[in-house]
Scaffold this motif. Structure first.
Motif: not given
Length: 412
Positions: A35-36, A38-40, A42-43, A33
């Motif tokens: 370290t994006w 934000s989660a958005e 990555e989505k 994985t």
């Protein structure tokens, strides 16, 4: 006779178990994985096909202080970042996310017909850290290698100042050296003494069977051709953890021996599809005139054979113990050799072996603290079968060099 054979088997087994017991598993991932921001983010990356977790396979590594750099080549589409690092600060998270290096922007590939940023990092297989706090990365410039290959940028060397995280130079491989078969997957860096400008990078071309030498001081390169850079057609058959395949990779990795009083070293090298190990003095490699000399053949030396099924992807030399470590693809392990002894199968013992944790060792490095780092990634399964997301597929382990060779013939 039977008792003697049993004794030999037990001694070898004890030695192997001893080395395995001292291996420390530092990182272990089912899938890597990142370290994006934000989660958005990555989505969206997953929705647009820019991140497909199963296609991100770590392959190379190098340590600098509290950073362990990891490369993720773009074998397939959906690789989020081709170069990043994980922190070695305690406590270590064994499934830590990879932080893209030097930042996220460097890993964004152009879409449609847009032009790439010249500082984009496309597909890096291996990296090297030198004594001058610089990170050298060999970027193939080729994305989606196994799918719809696209040469985003020409092959190049990217050099970073690790104290500032700034790209200080990018050197593009000369275009007439980049044939259809050319492939640069490795890099070894040689710095003379404490003179950081007097640095050379050795770049094996595994597909065209050549060696490119780059001079940092001159910002120029030259190439050597030699019969020893070719693969052995009788040794291209591999069987790694039940996966059978055939490769014709030539000169693959280079390991540098101790620096001599004149500033040069012995460079040990081999083709991947071969059992032999060769050498040449770096005084030869750093001489541009000799590169063009058709009579340089006898300046290169055959050291010997490592033995059956000893094909090697990665090698590294520990200068204090005077020991060369070589991965053993078909044996799920690491062997060693001390050049004070002739190179033959008896003098290249398998000192580390693990049929679960060391399936396809893809990189070996020795850090400033003389830890031997090992990255295994089940590459053969990734290429020819499928990796299960329910199993640990990628591991980074380490062992002290002296512990690795303790009790072996390599410790002289």
């Amino acid at each position: 006779m039977l008792v003697a054979k049993v004794f030999v088997v037990l001694v070898c087994a004890a030695t192997t178990v001893k080395a395995i017991a001292k291996l420390e598993e530092v990182f272990a991932w089912k899938q890597v994985t990142f370290t994006w921001p934000s989660a958005e983010t990555e989505k969206i990356a997953k929705e647009e096909g820019d991140y497909e977790p199963k296609n991100n396979l770590p392959l190379g590594l190098a340590r600098w202080k509290d950073k362990l750099f990891v490369t993720v080549p773009r074998w397939k589409s959906g690789v989020a970042a081709t170069l990043g690092y994980v922190s070695l600060n305690e406590p270590i998270n064994k499934t830590a996310a990879i932080t893209p290096y030097p930042d996220w922007k460097a890993h964004i590939l152009p879409k449609n017909d847009s032009k790439p940023d010249p500082n984009t990092l496309v597909s890096i297989f291996r990296v090297a850290v030198d004594k001058c706090d610089r990170l050298w990365a060999m970027d193939t410039g080729l994305a989606d290698i196994l799918g719809n290959p696209k040469q985003v940028l020409p092959p190049s060397i990217a050099i970073f100042d690790l104290n500032t995280d700034k790209l200080i130079r990018r050197y593009t491989i000369k275009s007439d050296w980049v044939s259809e078969d050319a492939f640069f997957a490795n890099i070894e860096v040689d710095v003379k003494g404490d003179r950081c400008d007097e640095a050379f990078a050795y770049l094996p071309n595994l597909g065209s069977y050549e060696l490119v030498v780059y001079s940092f001081q001159e910002d120029d390169s030259w190439r050597f051709k030699h019969n020893f850079f070719h693969f052995d057609p009788l040794k291209g058959d591999f069987n790694v953890s039940g996966v059978n395949f055939q490769w014709s990779d030539g000169i693959f990795s280079i390991a540098l021996g101790p620096e001599e009083p004149n500033g040069y070293r012995t460079a040990y090298f081999h083709a991947l599809a071969s059992l032999n190990e060769f050498s040449v003095n770096t005084e030869v490699l750093q001489n541009q005139t000799l590169a063009a000399d058709p009579h340089n053949y006898h300046l290169f030396k055959l050291e010997g054979s490592k033995g059956e099924n000893s094909q090697t992807a990665s090698s590294v030399f520990d200068q204090q113990s005077n020991v060369l470590f070589v991965s053993q693809q078909n044996k799920d392990g690491v062997a060693c050799w001390n050049p004070k002894k002739p190179l033959n199968p008896q003098n290249v013992p398998l000192i580390i072996e693990d049929h679960e944790k060391l399936v396809f060792i893809n990189d070996l490095k020795i850090d400033a603290d003389r830890n031997l780092w090992i990255l295994s990634d089940k590459l053969s399964h990734f290429l020819y079968r499928e990796l299960s997301p329910e199993e640990v597929n990628y591991r980074i382990l380490k062992i002290k060099v002296d512990d690795a060779i303790e009790g072996s013939i390599c410790k002289v």
